[in-house]
Write a protein that holds these residues in place. Sequence first.
Motif, PDB file in Angstrom:
ATOM      1  N   ASP A 272       0.824  -1.219   0.000  1.00 22.92           N
ATOM      2  CA  ASP A 272       0.000   0.000   0.000  1.00 22.92           C
ATOM      3  C   ASP A 272       0.855   1.265   0.000  1.00 22.92           C
TER       4      ASP A 272
ATOM      5  N   HIS B 282     -11.250  13.758  -2.039  1.00 26.73           N
ATOM      6  CA  HIS B 282     -11.695  12.495  -2.618  1.00 26.73           C
ATOM      7  C   HIS B 282     -13.209  12.403  -2.743  1.00 26.73           C
TER       8      HIS B 282
ATOM      9  N   MET C 249      -5.892   7.538   8.847  1.00 28.88           N
ATOM     10  CA  MET C 249      -5.978   7.372   7.386  1.00 28.88           C
ATOM     11  C   MET C 249      -6.272   8.725   6.749  1.00 28.88           C
TER      12      MET C 249
ATOM     13  N   HIS D 127     -10.949  18.146   7.454  1.00 32.45           N
ATOM     14  CA  HIS D 127     -12.371  18.523   7.371  1.00 32.45           C
ATOM     15  C   HIS D 127     -12.942  18.986   8.715  1.00 32.45           C
TER      16      HIS D 127
ATOM     17  N   HIS E  64      -2.501  10.563  11.026  1.00 28.36           N
ATOM     18  CA  HIS E  64      -1.927   9.307  10.557  1.00 28.36           C
ATOM     19  C   HIS E  64      -2.314   9.111   9.100  1.00 28.36           C
ATOM     20  N   GLY E  65      -1.420   8.503   8.339  1.00 29.77           N
ATOM     21  CA  GLY E  65      -1.733   8.175   6.952  1.00 29.77           C
ATOM     22  C   GLY E  65      -0.557   7.440   6.336  1.00 29.77           C
TER      23      GLY E  65
ATOM     24  N   GLU F 294       1.758  14.643   2.235  1.00 28.82           N
ATOM     25  CA  GLU F 294       0.375  15.092   2.473  1.00 28.82           C
ATOM     26  C   GLU F 294       0.193  15.453   3.950  1.00 28.82           C
TER      27      GLU F 294
ATOM     28  N   GLN G 127       2.016   4.877   8.973  1.00 33.29           N
ATOM     29  CA  GLN G 127       1.995   3.446   9.281  1.00 33.29           C
ATOM     30  C   GLN G 127       0.992   2.738   8.390  1.00 33.29           C
TER      31      GLN G 127
ATOM     32  N   LEU H 240      -1.521   0.144   8.043  1.00 27.16           N
ATOM     33  CA  LEU H 240      -2.354  -0.613   8.989  1.00 27.16           C
ATOM     34  C   LEU H 240      -2.652  -2.030   8.500  1.00 27.16           C
ATOM     35  N   ASN H 241      -2.432  -2.275   7.219  1.00 29.42           N
ATOM     36  CA  ASN H 241      -2.607  -3.643   6.724  1.00 29.42           C
ATOM     37  C   ASN H 241      -1.376  -4.493   7.024  1.00 29.42           C
TER      38      ASN H 241
ATOM     39  N   CYS I 180     -12.122   9.309   7.560  1.00 34.77           N
ATOM     40  CA  CYS I 180     -12.919   9.820   6.441  1.00 34.77           C
ATOM     41  C   CYS I 180     -12.567   9.097   5.142  1.00 34.77           C
ATOM     42  N   VAL I 181     -13.549   8.533   4.531  1.00 31.60           N
ATOM     43  CA  VAL I 181     -13.493   7.835   3.218  1.00 31.60           C
ATOM     44  C   VAL I 181     -12.288   6.911   3.033  1.00 31.60           C
ATOM     45  N   SER I 182     -11.967   6.149   4.051  1.00 32.36           N
ATOM     46  CA  SER I 182     -10.798   5.273   3.968  1.00 32.36           C
ATOM     47  C   SER I 182     -11.046   3.860   4.496  1.00 32.36           C
TER      48      SER I 182
ATOM     49  N   TYR J   6     -10.280   0.396   2.725  1.00 31.09           N
ATOM     50  CA  TYR J   6      -8.929  -0.114   2.445  1.00 31.09           C
ATOM     51  C   TYR J   6      -8.390  -1.016   3.554  1.00 31.09           C
TER      52      TYR J   6
ATOM     53  N   PHE K 295     -10.657   4.034  -4.432  1.00 31.68           N
ATOM     54  CA  PHE K 295      -9.650   3.473  -5.331  1.00 31.68           C
ATOM     55  C   PHE K 295     -10.010   1.985  -5.397  1.00 31.68           C
TER      56      PHE K 295
HETATM   57  C1  LIG Z   1      -9.168   8.404  -0.035  1.00 30.56           C
HETATM   58  S1  LIG Z   1      -7.819   8.867   0.994  1.00 30.56           S
HETATM   59  C2  LIG Z   1      -8.632   9.757   2.266  1.00 30.56           C
HETATM   60  C3  LIG Z   1      -7.726  10.688   2.982  1.00 30.56           C
HETATM   61  C4  LIG Z   1      -8.392  11.628   3.989  1.00 30.56           C
HETATM   62  N1  LIG Z   1      -9.041  10.919   5.076  1.00 30.56           N
HETATM   63  C5  LIG Z   1      -9.341  12.593   3.325  1.00 30.56           C
HETATM   64  O1  LIG Z   1     -10.462  12.744   3.787  1.00 30.56           O
HETATM   65  O2  LIG Z   1      -8.945  13.218   2.331  1.00 30.56           O
HETATM   66  C6  LIG Z   1      -7.407   7.311   1.717  1.00 30.56           C
HETATM   67  C7  LIG Z   1      -6.315   7.383   2.750  1.00 30.56           C
HETATM   68  O3  LIG Z   1      -6.237   6.132   3.421  1.00 30.56           O
HETATM   69  C8  LIG Z   1      -4.913   5.937   3.857  1.00 30.56           C
HETATM   70  N2  LIG Z   1      -4.603   4.512   3.722  1.00 30.56           N
HETATM   71  C9  LIG Z   1      -4.882   3.705   2.673  1.00 30.56           C
HETATM   72  N3  LIG Z   1      -4.402   2.469   2.872  1.00 30.56           N
HETATM   73  C10 LIG Z   1      -3.808   2.491   4.085  1.00 30.56           C
HETATM   74  C11 LIG Z   1      -3.113   1.531   4.861  1.00 30.56           C
HETATM   75  N4  LIG Z   1      -2.902   0.290   4.410  1.00 30.56           N
HETATM   76  N5  LIG Z   1      -2.638   1.904   6.068  1.00 30.56           N
HETATM   77  C12 LIG Z   1      -2.822   3.166   6.528  1.00 30.56           C
HETATM   78  N6  LIG Z   1      -3.469   4.113   5.844  1.00 30.56           N
HETATM   79  C13 LIG Z   1      -3.943   3.783   4.627  1.00 30.56           C
HETATM   80  C14 LIG Z   1      -4.004   6.790   2.980  1.00 30.56           C
HETATM   81  O4  LIG Z   1      -3.191   7.605   3.786  1.00 30.56           O
HETATM   82  C15 LIG Z   1      -4.960   7.644   2.168  1.00 30.56           C
HETATM   83  O5  LIG Z   1      -4.637   9.007   2.292  1.00 30.56           O
END
Ligand SMILES: C[S@@+](CC[C@H](N)C(=O)[O-])C[C@H]1O[C@@H](n2cnc3c(N)ncnc32)[C@H](O)[C@@H]1O
Length: 213
Positions: free
Chosen positions: A16, A28, A55, A61, A74-75, A80, A93, A95-96, A114-116, A119, A149
Amino acid sequence: MLLKPNQRTKLDDTDDKLFYDYPRFVTHVDEGFIQQLTNLYRDRLQPNIRIFDMMSSWVSHLPEEMQFAHVEGHGLNPEELARNPRFNHYFVQDLNANPKLPLPDEDFDAVLNCVSIQYLQYPEAVFAEIYRILKPGGIAIFSFSNRMFYQKAIQAWRDASETSRVQLVKGYFASVPGFSKPEIIARQSPAPTFLQLLGIGGGDPFYAAIAQR
Ligand SMILES: C[S@@+](CC[C@H](N)C(=O)[O-])C[C@H]1O[C@@H](n2cnc3c(N)ncnc32)[C@H](O)[C@@H]1O
């Protein structure tokens, strides 16, 4: 365990971190979704609390006029995260690869995502961690829409209808004893103005699942 091994799979199963290697300074979801989310945060978060925005990216927001004691970010993309003006501190980090959060027990009043959520391949483990770091009475707010995605979302999410995605998130909370039954908000967002003028289109649907420790 809630999910079967095949439900955790992604179409793109490369690391990832590689996928998030370059920064995306975009939003997004559309303005209508973001406005609803910021309004929800304004309603449900108290000023001067400790927040973990997981994430995350360059935007959290959060309502601009609200001040918080600490916002931990965290992300996966350090560039970013470095641009996010709300963070007091952040960490990267996957998380998977490792769902254990480097954060103390009962240290946060609110955890935001938010919107994550789509994944997460081991959501049960991550939700257990969210529970651990929340103070008793603390709140977790997960928001999501129908965008993603696709190649990085888990099979259970990709194959589910919008209604069954809500059930999936409820199941993630229910997998951790102690979380309250989540409150669900499901609303259509207003269409962007130019589409309204043309009389077509709806905005990104807005879903939120909110539970307390
Ligand atoms: C669609 S973006 C959303 C970002 C933010 N929350 C927003 O509202 O704009 C998805 C986010 O999930 C996080 N993410 C995706 N896979 C991840 C993983 N395996 N471990 C940690 N974070 C992850 C990434 O940092 C990515 O920025």
